[in-house]
Design a protein around this motif. Structure first.
Motif, PDB file in Angstrom:
ATOM      1  N   HIS A  62      -0.839  13.919  44.419  1.00  0.00           N
ATOM      2  CA  HIS A  62      -2.049  13.448  43.739  1.00  0.00           C
ATOM      3  C   HIS A  62      -2.333  14.335  42.530  1.00  0.00           C
ATOM      4  CE1 HIS A  62      -3.573  10.722  46.919  1.00  0.00           C
ATOM      5  NE2 HIS A  62      -2.906  11.546  47.720  1.00  0.00           N
ATOM      6  N   VAL A  63      -2.908  13.745  41.514  1.00  0.00           N
ATOM      7  CA  VAL A  63      -3.369  14.524  40.367  1.00  0.00           C
ATOM      8  C   VAL A  63      -4.632  15.283  40.783  1.00  0.00           C
ATOM      9  CG1 VAL A  63      -4.803  12.673  39.363  1.00  0.00           C
ATOM     10  CG2 VAL A  63      -3.818  14.436  37.882  1.00  0.00           C
ATOM     11  N   SER A  64      -4.791  16.482  40.275  1.00  0.00           N
ATOM     12  CA  SER A  64      -6.016  17.252  40.518  1.00  0.00           C
ATOM     13  C   SER A  64      -7.011  16.952  39.399  1.00  0.00           C
ATOM     14  CB  SER A  64      -5.704  18.751  40.539  1.00  0.00           C
ATOM     15  OG  SER A  64      -5.334  19.175  39.229  1.00  0.00           O
ATOM     16  N   ALA A  65      -8.238  17.425  39.556  1.00  0.00           N
ATOM     17  CA  ALA A  65      -9.235  17.247  38.494  1.00  0.00           C
ATOM     18  C   ALA A  65      -8.766  17.923  37.207  1.00  0.00           C
ATOM     19  CB  ALA A  65     -10.577  17.819  38.948  1.00  0.00           C
ATOM     20  N   ALA A  66      -8.177  19.108  37.331  1.00  0.00           N
ATOM     21  CA  ALA A  66      -7.668  19.817  36.149  1.00  0.00           C
ATOM     22  C   ALA A  66      -6.517  19.042  35.504  1.00  0.00           C
ATOM     23  CB  ALA A  66      -7.213  21.225  36.523  1.00  0.00           C
ATOM     24  N   GLY A  67      -5.669  18.435  36.335  1.00  0.00           N
ATOM     25  CA  GLY A  67      -4.563  17.638  35.808  1.00  0.00           C
ATOM     26  C   GLY A  67      -5.053  16.410  35.070  1.00  0.00           C
ATOM     27  N   ALA A  68      -6.062  15.737  35.626  1.00  0.00           N
ATOM     28  CA  ALA A  68      -6.629  14.557  34.968  1.00  0.00           C
ATOM     29  C   ALA A  68      -7.282  14.948  33.648  1.00  0.00           C
ATOM     30  CB  ALA A  68      -7.626  13.876  35.896  1.00  0.00           C
ATOM     31  N   GLU A  69      -7.940  16.092  33.644  1.00  0.00           N
ATOM     32  CA  GLU A  69      -8.586  16.578  32.413  1.00  0.00           C
ATOM     33  C   GLU A  69      -7.545  16.922  31.352  1.00  0.00           C
ATOM     34  OE1 GLU A  69     -11.177  20.474  31.387  1.00  0.00           O
ATOM     35  OE2 GLU A  69     -11.902  19.281  33.088  1.00  0.00           O
ATOM     36  N   LEU A  70      -6.484  17.622  31.745  1.00  0.00           N
ATOM     37  CA  LEU A  70      -5.418  17.956  30.791  1.00  0.00           C
ATOM     38  C   LEU A  70      -4.765  16.683  30.266  1.00  0.00           C
ATOM     39  CD1 LEU A  70      -3.713  20.059  29.320  1.00  0.00           C
ATOM     40  CD2 LEU A  70      -2.198  20.094  31.307  1.00  0.00           C
ATOM     41  N   HIS A  71      -4.505  15.741  31.144  1.00  0.00           N
ATOM     42  CA  HIS A  71      -3.911  14.472  30.729  1.00  0.00           C
ATOM     43  C   HIS A  71      -4.792  13.796  29.683  1.00  0.00           C
ATOM     44  CE1 HIS A  71      -3.373  10.086  31.017  1.00  0.00           C
ATOM     45  NE2 HIS A  71      -2.090  10.414  31.030  1.00  0.00           N
ATOM     46  N   ALA A  72      -6.085  13.710  29.953  1.00  0.00           N
ATOM     47  CA  ALA A  72      -7.011  13.058  29.024  1.00  0.00           C
ATOM     48  C   ALA A  72      -7.009  13.748  27.655  1.00  0.00           C
ATOM     49  CB  ALA A  72      -8.422  13.038  29.612  1.00  0.00           C
ATOM     50  N   SER A  73      -6.865  15.066  27.667  1.00  0.00           N
ATOM     51  CA  SER A  73      -6.882  15.802  26.397  1.00  0.00           C
ATOM     52  C   SER A  73      -5.580  15.642  25.607  1.00  0.00           C
ATOM     53  CB  SER A  73      -7.166  17.284  26.652  1.00  0.00           C
ATOM     54  OG  SER A  73      -6.034  17.934  27.211  1.00  0.00           O
ATOM     55  N   THR A  74      -4.536  15.151  26.235  1.00  0.00           N
ATOM     56  CA  THR A  74      -3.244  15.003  25.550  1.00  0.00           C
ATOM     57  C   THR A  74      -2.938  13.577  25.122  1.00  0.00           C
ATOM     58  OG1 THR A  74      -2.027  14.648  27.609  1.00  0.00           O
ATOM     59  CG2 THR A  74      -2.228  16.928  26.847  1.00  0.00           C
ATOM     60  N   VAL A  75      -3.704  12.614  25.594  1.00  0.00           N
ATOM     61  CA  VAL A  75      -3.367  11.207  25.351  1.00  0.00           C
ATOM     62  C   VAL A  75      -3.320  10.873  23.865  1.00  0.00           C
ATOM     63  CG1 VAL A  75      -4.189   8.832  25.679  1.00  0.00           C
ATOM     64  CG2 VAL A  75      -4.079  10.386  27.607  1.00  0.00           C
ATOM     65  N   SER A  76      -4.256  11.392  23.075  1.00  0.00           N
ATOM     66  CA  SER A  76      -4.244  11.055  21.645  1.00  0.00           C
ATOM     67  C   SER A  76      -2.982  11.595  20.962  1.00  0.00           C
ATOM     68  CB  SER A  76      -5.500  11.559  20.948  1.00  0.00           C
ATOM     69  OG  SER A  76      -5.579  12.964  21.010  1.00  0.00           O
ATOM     70  N   GLY A  77      -2.541  12.778  21.352  1.00  0.00           N
ATOM     71  CA  GLY A  77      -1.298  13.322  20.794  1.00  0.00           C
ATOM     72  C   GLY A  77      -0.078  12.509  21.200  1.00  0.00           C
ATOM     73  N   ILE A  78      -0.066  12.046  22.442  1.00  0.00           N
ATOM     74  CA  ILE A  78       1.036  11.203  22.919  1.00  0.00           C
ATOM     75  C   ILE A  78       1.016   9.864  22.184  1.00  0.00           C
ATOM     76  CG2 ILE A  78       1.949   9.948  24.918  1.00  0.00           C
ATOM     77  CD1 ILE A  78       2.460  13.001  24.991  1.00  0.00           C
ATOM     78  N   ASP A  79      -0.180   9.290  22.018  1.00  0.00           N
ATOM     79  CA  ASP A  79      -0.296   8.023  21.281  1.00  0.00           C
ATOM     80  C   ASP A  79       0.234   8.170  19.858  1.00  0.00           C
ATOM     81  OD1 ASP A  79      -1.409   6.821  23.509  1.00  0.00           O
ATOM     82  OD2 ASP A  79      -3.476   6.909  22.751  1.00  0.00           O
ATOM     83  N   ALA A  80      -0.087   9.279  19.206  1.00  0.00           N
ATOM     84  CA  ALA A  80       0.396   9.524  17.845  1.00  0.00           C
ATOM     85  C   ALA A  80       1.918   9.678  17.828  1.00  0.00           C
ATOM     86  CB  ALA A  80      -0.278  10.762  17.261  1.00  0.00           C
ATOM     87  N   ALA A  81       2.454  10.380  18.815  1.00  0.00           N
ATOM     88  CA  ALA A  81       3.915  10.551  18.892  1.00  0.00           C
ATOM     89  C   ALA A  81       4.602   9.219  19.127  1.00  0.00           C
ATOM     90  CB  ALA A  81       4.268  11.550  20.001  1.00  0.00           C
ATOM     91  N   GLU A  82       4.009   8.389  19.988  1.00  0.00           N
ATOM     92  CA  GLU A  82       4.584   7.062  20.232  1.00  0.00           C
ATOM     93  C   GLU A  82       4.541   6.215  18.970  1.00  0.00           C
ATOM     94  OE1 GLU A  82       2.347   5.644  23.633  1.00  0.00           O
ATOM     95  OE2 GLU A  82       3.947   6.263  24.990  1.00  0.00           O
ATOM     96  N   ALA A  83       3.459   6.294  18.207  1.00  0.00           N
ATOM     97  CA  ALA A  83       3.355   5.535  16.966  1.00  0.00           C
ATOM     98  C   ALA A  83       4.408   6.009  15.959  1.00  0.00           C
ATOM     99  CB  ALA A  83       1.952   5.665  16.376  1.00  0.00           C
ATOM    100  N   ALA A  84       4.590   7.320  15.861  1.00  0.00           N
ATOM    101  CA  ALA A  84       5.598   7.866  14.953  1.00  0.00           C
ATOM    102  C   ALA A  84       6.997   7.429  15.374  1.00  0.00           C
ATOM    103  CB  ALA A  84       5.508   9.393  14.918  1.00  0.00           C
TER     104      ALA A  84
END
Length: 132
Positions: free
Chosen positions: A99-121
């Motif tokens: 299972h994801v932890s609260a810290a893992g979910a928070e880290l994931h949320a903070s990285t999504v915009s960077g991943i979205d930008a990388a996917e767009a590139a």
């Protein structure tokens, strides 16, 4: 090759492998900023998407395509970093779910915009000028 011959077509499997490597390179910078490998981020992404049920190691292996030893190291690292945790399945005590932890979910949320930008590139590299 003699004059007048066309360049041989690239095997589809080679094109897919090249695309996969380009995608991994595109994502690596975004995940490195968060202190994660691409494999760790992919696993975290899946755990967030299945946060209510968790995932078994065999589920994760099927979804990620990672080799068993690689997946074990990846999950162990997420657990060491307190981004995930293991629990015995309440319906089948023989199964262990990750299972994801609260810290893992928070880290994931903070990285999504960077991943979205990388996917767009990456999309622009693969299909220049095509917008979605």
């Amino acid at each position: 090759m003699t004059t007048g011959e066309s360049t041989p077509e690239v095997r589809p499997v080679l094109a897919l492998l090249r695309a996969a490597r380009l995608a991994t390179e595109s994502l690596a910078d975004a995940t490195a900023d968060a202190g994660l490998s691409v494999d760790q981020w992919l696993t975290l992404e899946l755990l967030v998407r299945h946060r209510d049920s968790g995932l078994s190691m065999s589920d994760l292996r099927a979804l990620t395509g990672m080799a068993g030893a690689t997946l074990t190291r990846t999950v162990d690292r997420l657990i060491t970093d307190a981004l995930a945790h293991r629990e015995v399945d309440s319906f089948d005590r023989r199964r262990v779910l990750v299972h994801v932890s609260a810290a893992g979910a928070e880290l994931h949320a903070s990285t999504v915009s960077g991943i979205d930008a990388a996917e767009a590139a990456f999309g622009e590299i693969m299909a220049p000028g095509v917008s979605s």
